[in-house]
Design a protein around this motif. Structure first.
Motif, PDB file in Angstrom:
ATOM      1  N   PHE A 184       0.847  -1.195   0.000  1.00  0.00           N
ATOM      2  CA  PHE A 184       0.000   0.000   0.000  1.00  0.00           C
ATOM      3  C   PHE A 184       0.885   1.249   0.000  1.00  0.00           C
ATOM      4  O   PHE A 184       0.632   2.198  -0.736  1.00  0.00           O
ATOM      5  CB  PHE A 184      -0.930  -0.003   1.214  1.00  0.00           C
ATOM      6  CG  PHE A 184      -2.040  -1.016   1.116  1.00  0.00           C
ATOM      7  CD1 PHE A 184      -3.317  -0.629   0.748  1.00  0.00           C
ATOM      8  CD2 PHE A 184      -1.802  -2.359   1.357  1.00  0.00           C
ATOM      9  CE1 PHE A 184      -4.351  -1.557   0.633  1.00  0.00           C
ATOM     10  CE2 PHE A 184      -2.823  -3.304   1.244  1.00  0.00           C
ATOM     11  CZ  PHE A 184      -4.092  -2.904   0.881  1.00  0.00           C
ATOM     12  N   ALA A 185       1.925   1.224   0.835  1.00  0.00           N
ATOM     13  CA  ALA A 185       2.818   2.382   0.943  1.00  0.00           C
ATOM     14  C   ALA A 185       3.445   2.720  -0.406  1.00  0.00           C
ATOM     15  O   ALA A 185       3.499   3.891  -0.800  1.00  0.00           O
ATOM     16  CB  ALA A 185       3.902   2.113   1.982  1.00  0.00           C
ATOM     17  N   SER A 186       3.887   1.711  -1.123  1.00  0.00           N
ATOM     18  CA  SER A 186       4.581   2.019  -2.376  1.00  0.00           C
ATOM     19  C   SER A 186       3.611   2.573  -3.424  1.00  0.00           C
ATOM     20  O   SER A 186       4.046   3.167  -4.403  1.00  0.00           O
ATOM     21  CB  SER A 186       5.347   0.801  -2.898  1.00  0.00           C
ATOM     22  OG  SER A 186       4.476  -0.277  -3.039  1.00  0.00           O
ATOM     23  N   GLN A 187       2.307   2.413  -3.208  1.00  0.00           N
ATOM     24  CA  GLN A 187       1.323   3.066  -4.082  1.00  0.00           C
ATOM     25  C   GLN A 187       1.048   4.495  -3.615  1.00  0.00           C
ATOM     26  O   GLN A 187       0.315   5.234  -4.265  1.00  0.00           O
ATOM     27  CB  GLN A 187      -0.006   2.303  -4.056  1.00  0.00           C
ATOM     28  CG  GLN A 187       0.069   0.868  -4.525  1.00  0.00           C
ATOM     29  CD  GLN A 187       0.166   0.743  -6.028  1.00  0.00           C
ATOM     30  OE1 GLN A 187      -0.230   1.636  -6.753  1.00  0.00           O
ATOM     31  NE2 GLN A 187       0.725  -0.359  -6.502  1.00  0.00           N
ATOM     32  N   GLY A 188       1.569   4.843  -2.426  1.00  0.00           N
ATOM     33  CA  GLY A 188       1.370   6.191  -1.903  1.00  0.00           C
ATOM     34  C   GLY A 188       0.430   6.259  -0.712  1.00  0.00           C
ATOM     35  O   GLY A 188       0.226   7.331  -0.140  1.00  0.00           O
ATOM     36  N   ILE A 189      -0.177   5.149  -0.321  1.00  0.00           N
ATOM     37  CA  ILE A 189      -1.154   5.143   0.773  1.00  0.00           C
ATOM     38  C   ILE A 189      -0.429   5.055   2.124  1.00  0.00           C
ATOM     39  O   ILE A 189       0.356   4.128   2.335  1.00  0.00           O
ATOM     40  CB  ILE A 189      -2.124   3.942   0.618  1.00  0.00           C
ATOM     41  CG1 ILE A 189      -2.867   4.039  -0.716  1.00  0.00           C
ATOM     42  CG2 ILE A 189      -3.090   3.864   1.796  1.00  0.00           C
ATOM     43  CD1 ILE A 189      -3.624   2.777  -1.115  1.00  0.00           C
ATOM     44  N   PRO A 190      -0.683   6.029   3.041  1.00  0.00           N
ATOM     45  CA  PRO A 190      -0.064   5.947   4.372  1.00  0.00           C
ATOM     46  C   PRO A 190      -0.416   4.602   5.006  1.00  0.00           C
ATOM     47  O   PRO A 190      -1.603   4.260   5.085  1.00  0.00           O
ATOM     48  CB  PRO A 190      -0.699   7.107   5.135  1.00  0.00           C
ATOM     49  CG  PRO A 190      -1.172   8.054   4.087  1.00  0.00           C
ATOM     50  CD  PRO A 190      -1.554   7.199   2.900  1.00  0.00           C
ATOM     51  N   ALA A 191       0.589   3.833   5.455  1.00  0.00           N
ATOM     52  CA  ALA A 191       0.312   2.445   5.840  1.00  0.00           C
ATOM     53  C   ALA A 191       1.289   1.911   6.880  1.00  0.00           C
ATOM     54  O   ALA A 191       2.262   1.255   6.525  1.00  0.00           O
ATOM     55  CB  ALA A 191       0.359   1.565   4.585  1.00  0.00           C
ATOM     56  N   PRO A 192       1.036   2.193   8.159  1.00  0.00           N
ATOM     57  CA  PRO A 192       1.890   1.610   9.192  1.00  0.00           C
ATOM     58  C   PRO A 192       1.414   0.195   9.561  1.00  0.00           C
ATOM     59  O   PRO A 192       0.365  -0.243   9.088  1.00  0.00           O
ATOM     60  CB  PRO A 192       1.679   2.548  10.374  1.00  0.00           C
ATOM     61  CG  PRO A 192       0.280   3.018  10.211  1.00  0.00           C
ATOM     62  CD  PRO A 192      -0.008   3.048   8.727  1.00  0.00           C
ATOM     63  N   THR A 193       2.196  -0.495  10.362  1.00  0.00           N
ATOM     64  CA  THR A 193       1.793  -1.813  10.854  1.00  0.00           C
ATOM     65  C   THR A 193       1.759  -1.800  12.381  1.00  0.00           C
ATOM     66  O   THR A 193       2.737  -1.434  13.028  1.00  0.00           O
ATOM     67  CB  THR A 193       2.749  -2.913  10.335  1.00  0.00           C
ATOM     68  OG1 THR A 193       2.480  -3.119   8.945  1.00  0.00           O
ATOM     69  CG2 THR A 193       2.517  -4.229  11.055  1.00  0.00           C
ATOM     70  N   PHE A 194       0.625  -2.178  12.923  1.00  0.00           N
ATOM     71  CA  PHE A 194       0.371  -2.172  14.364  1.00  0.00           C
ATOM     72  C   PHE A 194       0.668  -3.563  14.902  1.00  0.00           C
ATOM     73  O   PHE A 194       0.198  -4.561  14.352  1.00  0.00           O
ATOM     74  CB  PHE A 194      -1.105  -1.838  14.577  1.00  0.00           C
ATOM     75  CG  PHE A 194      -1.475  -1.415  15.965  1.00  0.00           C
ATOM     76  CD1 PHE A 194      -1.396  -0.087  16.340  1.00  0.00           C
ATOM     77  CD2 PHE A 194      -1.939  -2.350  16.889  1.00  0.00           C
ATOM     78  CE1 PHE A 194      -1.780   0.319  17.614  1.00  0.00           C
ATOM     79  CE2 PHE A 194      -2.317  -1.955  18.166  1.00  0.00           C
ATOM     80  CZ  PHE A 194      -2.241  -0.614  18.537  1.00  0.00           C
ATOM     81  N   THR A 195       1.439  -3.642  15.964  1.00  0.00           N
ATOM     82  CA  THR A 195       1.878  -4.956  16.434  1.00  0.00           C
ATOM     83  C   THR A 195       2.060  -4.939  17.952  1.00  0.00           C
ATOM     84  O   THR A 195       2.271  -3.871  18.537  1.00  0.00           O
ATOM     85  CB  THR A 195       3.190  -5.360  15.680  1.00  0.00           C
ATOM     86  OG1 THR A 195       3.689  -6.567  16.205  1.00  0.00           O
ATOM     87  CG2 THR A 195       4.247  -4.314  15.806  1.00  0.00           C
ATOM     88  N   PRO A 196       1.932  -6.108  18.612  1.00  0.00           N
ATOM     89  CA  PRO A 196       2.158  -6.130  20.062  1.00  0.00           C
ATOM     90  C   PRO A 196       3.564  -5.640  20.418  1.00  0.00           C
ATOM     91  O   PRO A 196       4.466  -5.643  19.575  1.00  0.00           O
ATOM     92  CB  PRO A 196       1.980  -7.610  20.413  1.00  0.00           C
ATOM     93  CG  PRO A 196       1.072  -8.144  19.358  1.00  0.00           C
ATOM     94  CD  PRO A 196       1.461  -7.413  18.107  1.00  0.00           C
TER      95      PRO A 196
END
Ligand SMILES: [Zn+2]
Length: 489
Positions: free
Chosen positions: A411-423
């Motif tokens: 998603f990020a490489s398409q330009g969409i802000p995209a973090p990953t949430f993890t424990p």
């Protein structure tokens, strides 16, 4: 004074909104339902949810049933919540030889087929030192085999040579060559590792074209000792056999909930996680062979389920999109497919809130890979702190490059802000490796009190992003900032 009053009012309004979102979060997120989802998805019966496998199909059935139950809508294109993903199992040739004059090379020992299947070529060669696209274009390579060195003669990182190889591959194909042969000489990435990586079976996307079938061969060329042979010989015979390509279909599971605001509902927030894992494998010291993947990634899968449960009942202003990816462990395949076949145009997706976990070692934290990279940073911190946790990022193990190693990056490489949430993970240490891609990654080893807190923080953060006043975006200077400008212009 007036200004101060305005700011105070604004802050109070925001605070009240956040309080409301927290109340709605507490209404749906339940420990018992979290535990039930986690237990089911990581159960031995699902045999580690490999791509493809019966166990993964059962997991997909479970996920779509839950989406339906939570009031999530199916897209017209995917009325049963299943987005078919075309993949193929590729078995590399088991036998093969390359003959130059009287010298005979054998497969694996001396060369590897990176692309292509069974070959029977007999042709003249053109040797080009580093074979830039221009070199290839201006040489007469039609009907011949292009021979060159792997890499560009400058970059020492052998992993970067793969990308360069792709460019040479398309240039050679375009120019009408029969195959590309690269002489491989790197101390950094030893030949034996390459052999392990490129032999045997591989699962990839089936893009339905033959772009990938143009033959590419790497020849082991330690200390350049074979270069002279290739420069001085005129022709070469290549034979390989035993390769096999078997197409198959697996599924991303997708659905949506429409937003409540007439304007903002055109913007979509993605809640995503991969639901596949690595299946059955080598036994551990207890003889267990099932890689249950409770942390990786039943935990992430359940974040999306809990978000669906909440947002199906109490939608936010923005629309919500729920996506469970297949094939992450085979190379982020389900998410790659999704961004190429999204039922919602990508420029209407304003944020991807992905969840993927290798494990955790700090239950006072929720970790967000990419925390500081988007303008939703403050809001993520607020949501996490609302449940007594602290927000962490991958500061202590940046070198692992986690941001670019999970589905969010597609998603990020398409330009969409995209973090990953993890424990909470504050280091890549033994506590992580104890479970990471091990049969011991089971439900019983999870701290359910912590999980309950973690899930509420995720759902609250998701709600707050769905109701956020400003549309979230990359912070200026981020690697993906320009791609974002381009996507949403
Ligand atoms: Zn994972």
């Amino acid at each position: 004074m007036k200004h101060l009053l305005f700011v105070t009012m604004l802050l109070t309004a925001l605070f009240v909104d956040a309080q409301k979102d927290k109340k709605l979060t507490d209404k749906t997120v339940e420990k018992a339902s979290i535990a039930a989802h986690l237990k089911f998805l990581s159960s031995d019966v699902l045999e580690g949810r490999d791509t493809p496998s019966k166990g993964q199909l059962v997991a997909a059935e479970y996920l779509r049933t839950q989406l339906e139950r939570y009031g999530v809508q199916a897209f017209d294109e995917y009325p049963d919540y299943y987005q078919p993903v075309s993949m193929e199992k590729v078995v590399k040739p088991s036998a093969g030889t390359i003959r130059l004059d009287s010298i005979l090379f054998s497969i694996e020992e001396d060369f590897l087929l990176l692309n292509g299947g069974d070959l029977d070529l007999s042709s003249s060669m053109v040797f080009l030192q580093d074979a830039s696209s221009d070199d290839i274009k201006s040489a007469d390579v039609k009907g011949k085999i292009v021979v060159t060195n792997a890499g560009d003669g400058e970059t020492e990182n052998a992993r970067a040579w793969f990308g360069m190889m792709r460019n040479k591959q398309s240039a050679a194909k375009e120019a009408g060559a029969l195959a590309l042969v690269e002489l491989y000489n790197s101390a950094q990435l030893p030949w034996s590792l390459l052999v392990r990586y490129f032999s045997g079976e591989r699962v990839g996307l089936d893009q339905g074209d033959s772009e990938d079938s143009f033959p590419v061969i790497w020849i082991n060329n330690p200390n350049q000792e074979r270069s002279e042979l290739f420069v001085s010989s005129d022709s070469v015979d290549v034979k390989t056999s035993g390769s096999e390509i078997t197409p198959f279909e697996v599924y991303n599971v997708v659905g949506y909930v429409e937003g409540t605001d007439a304007e903002l509902k055109k913007e979509h927030v993605v809640f995503s996680a991969h639901y596949d894992h690595v299946g059955i494998g080598q036994p551990d010291s207890t003889g267990d062979v099932i890689y249950n993947g409770a942390r990786d990634n039943a935990v992430g899968t359940v974040t999306v389920l809990e978000a669906a449960k909440n947002l199906g009942k109490y939608p936010t202003k923005r629309s919500s999109l729920f996506v469970f990816f297949t094939g992450e462990e085979k190379g982020l395949l389900g998410s790659e497919w999704y961004v190429d076949h999204s039922p919602v145009p990508l420029n209407e997706i304003v944020y991807c809130f992905n969840s993927d976990g290798g494990g955790y070692n700090n239950t006072s934290l929720a970790t967000v890979i990419g925390l500081k990279r988007t303008t939703a940073e403050d809001l993520l911190i607020e949501a996490i702190e609302a449940y007594g946790l602290s927000a962490g990022d991958d500061e202590n193990y940046k070198e692992q490059g986690l941001f670019d190693r999970s589905d969010n990056v597609n998603f990020a490489s398409q330009g969409i802000p995209a973090p990953t949430f993890t424990p909470g993970m504050d280091a890549f240490d033994d506590e992580i490796f104890k479970y990471y891609h091990q049969p011991s990654d089971e439900f019983e080893s999870l701290d359910m009190d912590y999980m309950y807190t973690f899930y509420r923080a995720y759902v609250l953060a998701g709600r707050m992003i769905g109701n956020m006043k400003e549309t979230p975006f990359w912070k200026e200077g981020d690697k993906y900032y320009e791609a974002g400008l381009e996507l949403y212009k």
